[in-house]
Enzyme design. Structure first.
Site, PDB file in Angstrom:
ATOM      1  N   GLY A 193      -1.178   2.803 -11.830  1.00  0.00           N
ATOM      2  CA  GLY A 193      -2.562   3.163 -12.564  1.00  0.00           C
ATOM      3  C   GLY A 193      -3.109   1.992 -13.173  1.00  0.00           C
ATOM      4  N   THR A 194      -2.410   0.581 -13.198  1.00  0.00           N
ATOM      5  CA  THR A 194      -3.131  -0.446 -13.787  1.00  0.00           C
ATOM      6  C   THR A 194      -4.505  -0.554 -13.462  1.00  0.00           C
ATOM      7  OG1 THR A 194      -2.548  -2.263 -12.113  1.00  0.00           O
ATOM      8  CG2 THR A 194      -0.994  -1.752 -14.038  1.00  0.00           C
ATOM      9  N   MET A 212      -2.092   5.981  -2.237  1.00  0.00           N
ATOM     10  CA  MET A 212      -1.619   5.542  -1.124  1.00  0.00           C
ATOM     11  C   MET A 212      -1.428   6.587   0.069  1.00  0.00           C
ATOM     12  SD  MET A 212      -0.760   2.796  -2.231  1.00  0.00           S
ATOM     13  CE  MET A 212      -0.393   1.678  -3.286  1.00  0.00           C
ATOM     14  N   HIS A 265      -8.526  -3.016  -2.193  1.00  0.00           N
ATOM     15  CA  HIS A 265      -7.384  -3.373  -1.501  1.00  0.00           C
ATOM     16  C   HIS A 265      -7.027  -4.615  -1.738  1.00  0.00           C
ATOM     17  CE1 HIS A 265      -4.711  -3.561   2.155  1.00  0.00           C
ATOM     18  NE2 HIS A 265      -5.301  -4.774   2.293  1.00  0.00           N
ATOM     19  N   ILE A 319      -3.942   7.896   3.304  1.00  0.00           N
ATOM     20  CA  ILE A 319      -5.317   7.697   3.795  1.00  0.00           C
ATOM     21  C   ILE A 319      -5.914   9.074   4.005  1.00  0.00           C
ATOM     22  CG2 ILE A 319      -6.469   7.131   6.067  1.00  0.00           C
ATOM     23  CD1 ILE A 319      -4.083   4.907   6.374  1.00  0.00           C
ATOM     24  N   LEU A 320      -7.106   9.324   3.637  1.00  0.00           N
ATOM     25  CA  LEU A 320      -7.995  10.361   3.697  1.00  0.00           C
ATOM     26  C   LEU A 320      -8.499  10.669   4.827  1.00  0.00           C
ATOM     27  CD1 LEU A 320      -9.706  10.319   0.061  1.00  0.00           C
ATOM     28  CD2 LEU A 320      -7.882  11.907   0.757  1.00  0.00           C
TER      29      LEU A 320
HETATM   30  C1  GAR Z   1      -2.949  -2.354  -6.358  1.00  0.00           C
HETATM   31  O1  GAR Z   1      -2.591  -3.738  -5.997  1.00  0.00           O
HETATM   32  C2  GAR Z   1      -3.804  -1.985  -5.384  1.00  0.00           C
HETATM   33  O2  GAR Z   1      -4.795  -2.923  -4.707  1.00  0.00           O
HETATM   34  C3  GAR Z   1      -3.029  -1.485  -4.164  1.00  0.00           C
HETATM   35  O3  GAR Z   1      -2.093  -0.938  -4.790  1.00  0.00           O
HETATM   36  C4  GAR Z   1      -1.800  -1.212  -6.091  1.00  0.00           C
HETATM   37  C5  GAR Z   1      -1.874  -0.383  -7.147  1.00  0.00           C
HETATM   38  O4  GAR Z   1      -1.545  -0.530  -8.427  1.00  0.00           O
HETATM   39  N1  GAR Z   1      -3.631  -0.488  -3.342  1.00  0.00           N
HETATM   40  C6  GAR Z   1      -3.404  -0.724  -2.104  1.00  0.00           C
HETATM   41  O5  GAR Z   1      -2.613  -1.166  -1.382  1.00  0.00           O
HETATM   42  C7  GAR Z   1      -4.260   0.563  -0.893  1.00  0.00           C
HETATM   43  N2  GAR Z   1      -4.182   0.086   0.120  1.00  0.00           N
HETATM   44  P1  GAR Z   1      -2.083   0.434  -9.866  1.00  0.00           P
HETATM   45  O6  GAR Z   1      -1.292   1.686  -9.485  1.00  0.00           O
HETATM   46  O7  GAR Z   1      -1.303  -0.199 -10.910  1.00  0.00           O
HETATM   47  O8  GAR Z   1      -3.457   0.320  -9.766  1.00  0.00           O
END
Ligand code: GAR
Length: 208
Positions: A12-13, A91, A110, A93-94
């Site tokens: 969740g950053t 993570m 992305h 796909i909807l």
């Molecule tokens: C992020 O880098 C985001 O861009 C990626 O997962 C990470 C989640 O980090 N998303 C995907 O790959 C979606 N296809 P976070 O939970 O710290 O925000």
């Protein structure tokens, strides 16, 4: 004021970047009203709770297929009266039942320069592993609307970083998050909430 519902699965950053931007007064016309997680142990839930944002957990593992899971998400979005849905490290796909009802109202981040290293199977560190193994010299992140095809909706914003010779997937991921994702995701959300994104022939443009 638009209701922003954020969907998460992990650390969740990006959610934190949105919370910080809202606190700093940088999300104009919108408020994060709910965080929905596909995973009950996601640290993103703690971030929401620490900031008095209501949370829901809709575990992906409780549903046998994407369609039934998407229906559960759709019901929750409707109940929350979502005006904007943000996929912030979500993570799953909807299914089309969500993407059609919320067309041009779902934004995803992305971690690559779409159309490279995207689509089904490209998520999280896998994206950076693929970029490094290809040998690209720049990478970045893309903020885009979500449609029925994975990572194929209209691009709103993109940002670029250099790839360095000794990068590991983790190092490249961190550089892209810090320099692009955490800046451009709140920016795109604020633009959306101010009705500053227009769609022309299926492409997204930021209004001057
Ligand atoms: C992020 O880098 C985001 O861009 C990626 O997962 C990470 C989640 O980090 N998303 C995907 O790959 C979606 N296809 P976070 O939970 O710290 O925000």
């Amino acid at each position: 004021m638009k209701n922003i519902v954020v969907l998460v699965s992990g650390g969740g950053t990006n959610l934190q970047a949105l919370i910080d931007a809202e606190k700093a007064g940088n999300i104009l016309g919108g408020k994060i009203t709910c965080v929905i997680s596909s995973n009950s142990s996601a640290y993103a839930l703690e971030r929401a709770k620490n900031n008095d944002i209501s949370t829901r957990v809709i575990p992906r593992k409780d549903y046998s297929d994407s369609k039934s899971y998407s229906m559960a998400i759709l019901n929750a979005l409707d109940e929350e009266q979502a005006d904007l849905v943000v996929l912030a490290g979500f993570m799953t796909i909807l299914d089309e039942c969500v993407t059609s009802k919320y067309a041009y109202k779902i934004i995803n981040v992305h971690p690559a320069l779409i159309p490279s290293f995207c689509g089904e199977g490209y998520y999280g560190l896998k994206v950076h592993e693929a970029a490094l193994s290809y040998g690209v010299k720049v990478s970045g992140a893309t903020i885009h609307f979500v449609n029925e095809e994975a990572d194929a909706g209209a691009i709103i914003l993109q940002g670029v970083v250099n790839v360095e010779k000794d990068d590991t997937p983790e190092v490249l991921q961190k550089r892209i998050m810090e320099n692009v994702e955490w800046k451009l995701l709140p920016k795109a959300v604020s633009l959306f909430c101010q009705d500053k994104i227009e769609i022309v022939d299926g492409r997204a443009y930021v209004k001057e």
